[in-house]
Design a protein around this motif. Sequence first.
Motif, PDB file in Angstrom:
ATOM      1  N   THR A 173     -10.302   5.811   5.274  1.00 16.88           N
ATOM      2  CA  THR A 173      -9.967   5.115   6.513  1.00 16.88           C
ATOM      3  C   THR A 173     -11.089   5.198   7.542  1.00 16.88           C
ATOM      4  O   THR A 173     -11.064   4.478   8.536  1.00 16.88           O
ATOM      5  N   ILE A 174     -12.098   6.034   7.312  1.00 15.28           N
ATOM      6  CA  ILE A 174     -13.277   5.990   8.180  1.00 15.28           C
ATOM      7  C   ILE A 174     -13.891   4.599   8.120  1.00 15.28           C
ATOM      8  O   ILE A 174     -14.216   3.994   9.145  1.00 15.28           O
ATOM      9  N   VAL A 175     -14.042   4.084   6.907  1.00 10.52           N
ATOM     10  CA  VAL A 175     -14.796   2.854   6.675  1.00 10.52           C
ATOM     11  C   VAL A 175     -13.908   1.622   6.574  1.00 10.52           C
ATOM     12  O   VAL A 175     -14.277   0.547   7.048  1.00 10.52           O
ATOM     13  N   GLU A 176     -12.744   1.759   5.953  1.00 10.33           N
ATOM     14  CA  GLU A 176     -11.864   0.618   5.716  1.00 10.33           C
ATOM     15  C   GLU A 176     -10.521   0.807   6.414  1.00 10.33           C
ATOM     16  O   GLU A 176     -10.077   1.939   6.622  1.00 10.33           O
ATOM     17  N   ALA A 177      -9.877  -0.317   6.750  1.00  9.85           N
ATOM     18  CA  ALA A 177      -8.600  -0.266   7.480  1.00  9.85           C
ATOM     19  C   ALA A 177      -7.434  -0.720   6.597  1.00  9.85           C
ATOM     20  O   ALA A 177      -6.436  -1.222   7.105  1.00  9.85           O
ATOM     21  N   THR A 178      -7.581  -0.532   5.282  1.00  9.73           N
ATOM     22  CA  THR A 178      -6.536  -0.952   4.349  1.00  9.73           C
ATOM     23  C   THR A 178      -5.169  -0.404   4.720  1.00  9.73           C
ATOM     24  O   THR A 178      -4.157  -1.115   4.654  1.00  9.73           O
ATOM     25  N   PHE A 179      -5.118   0.852   5.138  1.00  8.99           N
ATOM     26  CA  PHE A 179      -3.835   1.501   5.399  1.00  8.99           C
ATOM     27  C   PHE A 179      -3.433   1.475   6.875  1.00  8.99           C
ATOM     28  O   PHE A 179      -2.384   1.999   7.237  1.00  8.99           O
ATOM     29  N   VAL A 180      -4.269   0.881   7.722  1.00 12.29           N
ATOM     30  CA  VAL A 180      -3.904   0.649   9.121  1.00 12.29           C
ATOM     31  C   VAL A 180      -3.645  -0.841   9.228  1.00 12.29           C
ATOM     32  O   VAL A 180      -4.515  -1.627   9.583  1.00 12.29           O
ATOM     33  N   SER A 181      -2.426  -1.226   8.924  1.00 14.45           N
ATOM     34  CA  SER A 181      -2.140  -2.637   8.702  1.00 14.45           C
ATOM     35  C   SER A 181      -0.691  -2.941   9.037  1.00 14.45           C
ATOM     36  O   SER A 181       0.165  -2.052   9.076  1.00 14.45           O
ATOM     37  N   SER A 182      -0.428  -4.226   9.251  1.00 14.19           N
ATOM     38  CA  SER A 182       0.948  -4.672   9.464  1.00 14.19           C
ATOM     39  C   SER A 182       1.726  -4.748   8.158  1.00 14.19           C
ATOM     40  O   SER A 182       2.952  -4.876   8.177  1.00 14.19           O
ATOM     41  N   TYR A 183       1.022  -4.638   7.029  1.00 11.78           N
ATOM     42  CA  TYR A 183       1.646  -4.839   5.723  1.00 11.78           C
ATOM     43  C   TYR A 183       2.072  -3.501   5.111  1.00 11.78           C
ATOM     44  O   TYR A 183       1.250  -2.748   4.582  1.00 11.78           O
ATOM     45  N   ILE A 184       3.354  -3.222   5.196  1.00 10.03           N
ATOM     46  CA  ILE A 184       3.912  -1.985   4.665  1.00 10.03           C
ATOM     47  C   ILE A 184       3.677  -1.883   3.164  1.00 10.03           C
ATOM     48  O   ILE A 184       3.464  -0.796   2.627  1.00 10.03           O
ATOM     49  N   GLY A 185       3.682  -3.020   2.474  1.00  5.60           N
ATOM     50  CA  GLY A 185       3.510  -3.035   1.033  1.00  5.60           C
ATOM     51  C   GLY A 185       2.144  -2.574   0.557  1.00  5.60           C
ATOM     52  O   GLY A 185       1.935  -2.424  -0.647  1.00  5.60           O
ATOM     53  N   ARG A 186       1.211  -2.342   1.464  1.00  4.75           N
ATOM     54  CA  ARG A 186      -0.097  -1.807   1.083  1.00  4.75           C
ATOM     55  C   ARG A 186      -0.060  -0.307   0.841  1.00  4.75           C
ATOM     56  O   ARG A 186      -0.918   0.236   0.151  1.00  4.75           O
ATOM     57  N   ASN A 187       0.902   0.383   1.440  1.00  2.17           N
ATOM     58  CA  ASN A 187       0.822   1.842   1.536  1.00  2.17           C
ATOM     59  C   ASN A 187       2.040   2.513   0.908  1.00  2.17           C
ATOM     60  O   ASN A 187       3.058   2.726   1.574  1.00  2.17           O
ATOM     61  N   PHE A 188       1.932   2.889  -0.364  1.00  2.63           N
ATOM     62  CA  PHE A 188       3.040   3.555  -1.039  1.00  2.63           C
ATOM     63  C   PHE A 188       3.292   4.946  -0.472  1.00  2.63           C
ATOM     64  O   PHE A 188       4.387   5.501  -0.606  1.00  2.63           O
TER      65      PHE A 188
END
Length: 394
Positions: A357-372
């Motif tokens: 998460t330093i580099v990418e914002a994959t898990f800081v998102s409006s999409y709950i389905g990204r983060n199991f």
Amino acid sequence: MSITSRYNNFISRFSPIRNFVFYLMLTTELLMAIYERSDLPLSTPSYVFRATFLMTMVVILLTEYSAKEWIAIGITAVFTFFCYRVCGNNDLLRVSMFVISCKGVNIKKALNYFFTVSFIGYAAIFVAALTGIYGNISITDYFGRSVGTETRYSFGFGHPNTVHSVLFALSMLVMYLLKDESRKKRKIAGSIILVLNILLFVFTDSKTGFFIIIFMLIGLIPSLLSDDEKPGIYYAIGVAVSGLSVVLSVVAAAVSQYAFENPFSFSAAIDRMLTGRIIAFYGNTPEHKGTISSWTLFGDSNSGETYFDMGWVRLFYWYGIIPGIIVTVILFILLYRMYRQKDYDTFVMLVSMFLYTIVEATFVSSYIGRNFMLMIWGAYIFLACREEKDAGER
């Protein structure tokens, strides 16, 4: 009999409805996350998110909670609703209610379902691009790196980094689902993930995704070699890496202007390693959105409309300093809970997410389905509640 006990007795008969609504909500969130990662056109998903939020609230109302838990739920709802009214972004409200709704859910079964739907969806995107049905198989563009314009493979996912982020998320989920299986099965899974990571890197050249998967696999080596309890120093290193991830992100937001104005400085050199992510805070918008001077206590009505890659900075800029601190503290509490439970594999995965998460914002998102991991966090939160209750009864 208390009011809470009476209510719990009343709703206990509706558990099949509760489970149906939960999986309907989860399926919708997963499909939205899959769709968003593809090359398909995406209009505002706000109405879908409102529908899934209503489903989440139905699940919560049909779930048995103690009186203390209801108080905690009420406080969380009021606080996150206040954040929503200030910044206009309802992510914290939606995510917190989703985590709360996970009480009583068979987490292993739900995560198997999460993996199955995600894998099928992402495989469909990959195959559609590969066969020419839909989606760009590659992108030729300037990606902020010193080589200039280059061609990298995206396989229908919109960006090469997205492909590797999907592999990272699915790899973590596979290793989590296998963490109670034999070491032989886990070694085979880890080896397959390593091979896929190398093969995919040849096409995507996504260094962040490649190295974070390597980091996770290295972190899991002690678990793959022995089922013995891991020494405390492993957990201490993980906490230190996690803390450093947040600190470095805050520093990046603080030095953005200096790196922008001093191209031969050390911070500018670090920025070049991060392909321009640091100076982008200062240089990409007239208001210098993302720099630490643009952070506010609870975000603002325009903060959620600015996108950049560094996830921790996005957390503090989008939602505000106070919510960002609270989320960060909760995550460190979860790391501590994982240490207490000697859940080393899950601990490594959360540390890997901190670093990524330093580099990418994959898990800081409006999409709950990204983060199991949200479901796992819910399980840990209520595990702590049960332990507190058991301690009080002894």
